[in-house]
Design a protein around this motif. Sequence first.
Motif, PDB file in Angstrom:
ATOM      1  N   ARG A 153      49.387  55.360   5.361  1.00 26.92           N
ATOM      2  CA  ARG A 153      48.459  56.343   5.916  1.00 26.92           C
ATOM      3  C   ARG A 153      47.034  55.796   5.839  1.00 26.92           C
ATOM      4  N   HIS A 154      46.270  56.052   6.894  1.00 28.08           N
ATOM      5  CA  HIS A 154      44.877  55.608   6.983  1.00 28.08           C
ATOM      6  C   HIS A 154      44.766  54.084   6.873  1.00 28.08           C
ATOM      7  N   HIS A 155      45.690  53.389   7.521  1.00 26.70           N
ATOM      8  CA  HIS A 155      45.596  51.932   7.539  1.00 26.70           C
ATOM      9  C   HIS A 155      44.345  51.534   8.322  1.00 26.70           C
ATOM     10  N   PRO A 156      43.573  50.575   7.823  1.00 31.62           N
ATOM     11  CA  PRO A 156      42.378  50.146   8.567  1.00 31.62           C
ATOM     12  C   PRO A 156      42.784  49.481   9.875  1.00 31.62           C
ATOM     13  N   PRO A 157      41.850  49.308  10.801  1.00 33.49           N
ATOM     14  CA  PRO A 157      42.181  48.608  12.051  1.00 33.49           C
ATOM     15  C   PRO A 157      42.852  47.264  11.740  1.00 33.49           C
ATOM     16  N   TYR A 158      43.947  46.994  12.459  1.00 33.59           N
ATOM     17  CA  TYR A 158      44.751  45.816  12.126  1.00 33.59           C
ATOM     18  C   TYR A 158      43.959  44.522  12.281  1.00 33.59           C
ATOM     19  N   CYS A 188      34.973  43.893   0.200  1.00 29.62           N
ATOM     20  CA  CYS A 188      35.316  44.232   1.594  1.00 29.62           C
ATOM     21  C   CYS A 188      36.665  44.920   1.664  1.00 29.62           C
ATOM     22  N   VAL A 189      37.625  44.385   0.903  1.00 27.42           N
ATOM     23  CA  VAL A 189      38.970  44.962   0.889  1.00 27.42           C
ATOM     24  C   VAL A 189      38.927  46.372   0.302  1.00 27.42           C
ATOM     25  N   LEU A 190      38.122  46.552  -0.745  1.00 32.68           N
ATOM     26  CA  LEU A 190      37.990  47.874  -1.353  1.00 32.68           C
ATOM     27  C   LEU A 190      37.496  48.886  -0.330  1.00 32.68           C
ATOM     28  N   GLY A 191      36.521  48.469   0.484  1.00 30.20           N
ATOM     29  CA  GLY A 191      36.026  49.362   1.526  1.00 30.20           C
ATOM     30  C   GLY A 191      37.061  49.615   2.615  1.00 30.20           C
ATOM     31  N   LEU A 192      37.795  48.572   2.994  1.00 26.94           N
ATOM     32  CA  LEU A 192      38.795  48.702   4.061  1.00 26.94           C
ATOM     33  C   LEU A 192      39.924  49.659   3.675  1.00 26.94           C
ATOM     34  N   ASP A 204      64.752  61.643  -2.091  1.00 21.62           N
ATOM     35  CA  ASP A 204      64.782  62.501  -0.902  1.00 21.62           C
ATOM     36  C   ASP A 204      63.431  63.131  -0.594  1.00 21.62           C
ATOM     37  N   ARG A 205      62.422  62.828  -1.398  1.00 20.87           N
ATOM     38  CA  ARG A 205      61.092  63.370  -1.179  1.00 20.87           C
ATOM     39  C   ARG A 205      60.070  62.241  -1.126  1.00 20.87           C
ATOM     40  N   ASP A 206      59.056  62.435  -0.305  1.00 21.37           N
ATOM     41  CA  ASP A 206      58.002  61.431  -0.186  1.00 21.37           C
ATOM     42  C   ASP A 206      57.087  61.479  -1.406  1.00 21.37           C
ATOM     43  N   ARG A 207      56.754  60.309  -1.901  1.00 18.12           N
ATOM     44  CA  ARG A 207      55.766  60.152  -2.961  1.00 18.12           C
ATOM     45  C   ARG A 207      54.683  59.218  -2.442  1.00 18.12           C
ATOM     46  N   LYS A 208      53.534  59.233  -3.066  1.00 18.55           N
ATOM     47  CA  LYS A 208      52.459  58.387  -2.565  1.00 18.55           C
ATOM     48  C   LYS A 208      51.604  57.856  -3.709  1.00 18.55           C
ATOM     49  N   MET A 209      50.914  56.754  -3.412  1.00 17.75           N
ATOM     50  CA  MET A 209      49.967  56.183  -4.357  1.00 17.75           C
ATOM     51  C   MET A 209      48.931  55.389  -3.577  1.00 17.75           C
ATOM     52  N   PRO A 210      47.749  55.189  -4.145  1.00 13.58           N
ATOM     53  CA  PRO A 210      46.736  54.373  -3.456  1.00 13.58           C
ATOM     54  C   PRO A 210      47.257  52.954  -3.252  1.00 13.58           C
ATOM     55  N   LEU A 211      47.087  52.430  -2.067  1.00 14.52           N
ATOM     56  CA  LEU A 211      47.580  51.090  -1.775  1.00 14.52           C
ATOM     57  C   LEU A 211      46.881  50.043  -2.634  1.00 14.52           C
ATOM     58  N   TRP A 255      45.880  36.409  -7.644  1.00 19.04           N
ATOM     59  CA  TRP A 255      47.205  36.861  -7.202  1.00 19.04           C
ATOM     60  C   TRP A 255      47.113  38.202  -6.479  1.00 19.04           C
ATOM     61  N   SER A 256      46.239  39.086  -6.948  1.00 20.16           N
ATOM     62  CA  SER A 256      46.091  40.377  -6.264  1.00 20.16           C
ATOM     63  C   SER A 256      45.575  40.172  -4.840  1.00 20.16           C
ATOM     64  N   LEU A 257      44.640  39.230  -4.681  1.00 23.88           N
ATOM     65  CA  LEU A 257      44.142  38.921  -3.342  1.00 23.88           C
ATOM     66  C   LEU A 257      45.248  38.305  -2.487  1.00 23.88           C
ATOM     67  N   LEU A 258      46.073  37.465  -3.111  1.00 22.59           N
ATOM     68  CA  LEU A 258      47.189  36.873  -2.370  1.00 22.59           C
ATOM     69  C   LEU A 258      48.191  37.939  -1.945  1.00 22.59           C
ATOM     70  N   VAL A 259      48.399  38.946  -2.789  1.00 19.94           N
ATOM     71  CA  VAL A 259      49.282  40.063  -2.432  1.00 19.94           C
ATOM     72  C   VAL A 259      48.710  40.819  -1.238  1.00 19.94           C
ATOM     73  N   ILE A 260      47.396  41.029  -1.229  1.00 17.84           N
ATOM     74  CA  ILE A 260      46.755  41.699  -0.090  1.00 17.84           C
ATOM     75  C   ILE A 260      46.986  40.908   1.185  1.00 17.84           C
ATOM     76  N   MET A 261      46.810  39.587   1.102  1.00 23.00           N
ATOM     77  CA  MET A 261      47.046  38.725   2.256  1.00 23.00           C
ATOM     78  C   MET A 261      48.505  38.817   2.709  1.00 23.00           C
ATOM     79  N   SER A 262      49.434  38.807   1.746  1.00 24.43           N
ATOM     80  CA  SER A 262      50.860  38.867   2.061  1.00 24.43           C
ATOM     81  C   SER A 262      51.225  40.200   2.704  1.00 24.43           C
ATOM     82  N   PHE A 263      50.704  41.276   2.133  1.00 25.05           N
ATOM     83  CA  PHE A 263      50.966  42.605   2.691  1.00 25.05           C
ATOM     84  C   PHE A 263      50.442  42.701   4.117  1.00 25.05           C
ATOM     85  N   THR A 264      49.253  42.162   4.344  1.00 30.07           N
ATOM     86  CA  THR A 264      48.652  42.224   5.670  1.00 30.07           C
ATOM     87  C   THR A 264      49.487  41.462   6.686  1.00 30.07           C
TER      88      THR A 264
END
Length: 280
Positions: A153-158, A188-192, A204-211, A255-264
Amino acid sequence: MIELIDRHLMASYPRDSLNGISRFLTEFWYFGIKQARACLFVGLFFAAVFLMPRTGLLGLPRYDVLLVAALLIQFGMLAYKLETLDELKTVCLFHAVGFILEVFKTSAGIKSWAYTDFGYTKLFGVPLFSGFMYAAIGSYIIQSWRLLDLRIRHHPPYWMAGLAAFAIYINFFTHHYIGDYRWYLAACVLGLYARTTVVFRPLDRDRKMPLLLAFVLIGFFIWLAENISTFFGIWKYPNQMGAWSTVHIGKWSSWSLLVIMSFTMVANLKHIKEKIHVPE
């Protein structure tokens, strides 16, 4: 496997009867099962890494045995339909991206770390199996996306997310020459992704957390795995050549930055596929 556990679980605990602590424990257990399933390649591959004798196996150096093990695991998952062909293609892309980074980081004049053992399947001083360590991250993200029915939800512009991911990757190379800008990129990523939420379904129910929280947590567990890998001498940082020491905590941010790159990469590939998909 997930489907069998689901049927057994629901036979014992009808979903309508789950509430309070029983629902929390059931969903937490089921989340753990799905996470374990998503980590199948990661778990099997790193089990091979940690259990492989330093001297190798059957006269073959351990770097070469690890490459064979990674290939067998990967194609075994494909054969048993635990991974789709599209997912395998994405994993191969992660392998290529990671291997290029490994070659640069171990090159003369950089030497951020080194693969000190002999291996027949070393290219430019880097064993070919090393790319699978990056592919393991991609495999985990892809499998989690499918098994937990991930939605963003609320994914930044691709295009903006892609540009940030590209800048993160380039910074792994350029910081040796023009300075490390990871914290500017992190800002920048924090803002995005400040408003971005990952929605997932353990049961069977949706759960959520900050990406952003997910990025940091995954980065932490990779940092722990890196400590174990260097302890077993799979590769070594310059300060570990004499005796092993804990990997610097600053690597957690890398590694966290690499995870962001991988997720993207995964998110953008899925977005492109949705745009070009033509219903049959």
